[in-house]
Each structure stands twice: as structure tokens, then as C-alpha cells.
Design a protein around this motif. Sequence first.
Motif: not given
Length: 119
Positions: A46, A48-49, A51, A101, A103
Motif C-alpha cells: 500500500t 501511504n501518504g 490518495t 510516505t 509503499g
Amino acid sequence: GPAGSATDLDVAEELVTDISVSRVDSTIAIPDRAIVLGVSTRTVATVNGATSFDCGIASEPSKFGGSLGAMTGSTNSGVIGPQAFYAPTPIRLTANGGSFTGGAVRIAIHTLLPRVPPS
């Protein structure tokens, strides 16, 4: 061809894991003189940070897909009309809605490479 010319179908892959900024360029690149059919992606961990993210090149950040899924397992087959590239060109992932941030995203560059006759 009879004199050794050829057309190679090639796929170069990279797992992009250094995702900690607003955009990141791949270490692999579209080869000089390659005809690109597309760039596919799979979100392996995933992102992150952000969308979502875009997949493209520096001059066209969403060339191979825009607003791509940040969740593990999200995929995109970023098919384009065949386009020739005349310089090595890295793939750029650009964060939407914040900065990356973490992934991991696997990218695959799908190309045709004309090979000149060796003699």
C-alpha cells in the motif's frame, strides 16, 4: 530477417520501493529507439501518504495512467498508441493528495525494439 535484423518484444520490470517524496523516477528507462506499447503497474505494498498516484514520464505525468489505486493489489495496464522514444526515459510515479510516505509499486515497460542487420 535474412541478414540478421530483428524486432524484439521486451519487458523491463522494476519494483519501486524508495517512495518517500512527491514523485519518484524509476532506475530502469524506456530504451533509446524503442517503440512503447505501454507501462503496467501493480501496487505491491500500500502506497501511504497519497490518495492515488499517476504513472507517466517527466513531461506527461499521467501518460500511462492517472489516479491509480494506492491499495495493495491495485493494477493498471497503461496501454498507449505505439510511440517511439529517442532517448532513455525513466518512468515517473507522482503522488496525488499528498506526498508518498511509503509503499511499493512494480512497473513494467512493454516495448518493441528494432534491431539493425549486423552486416
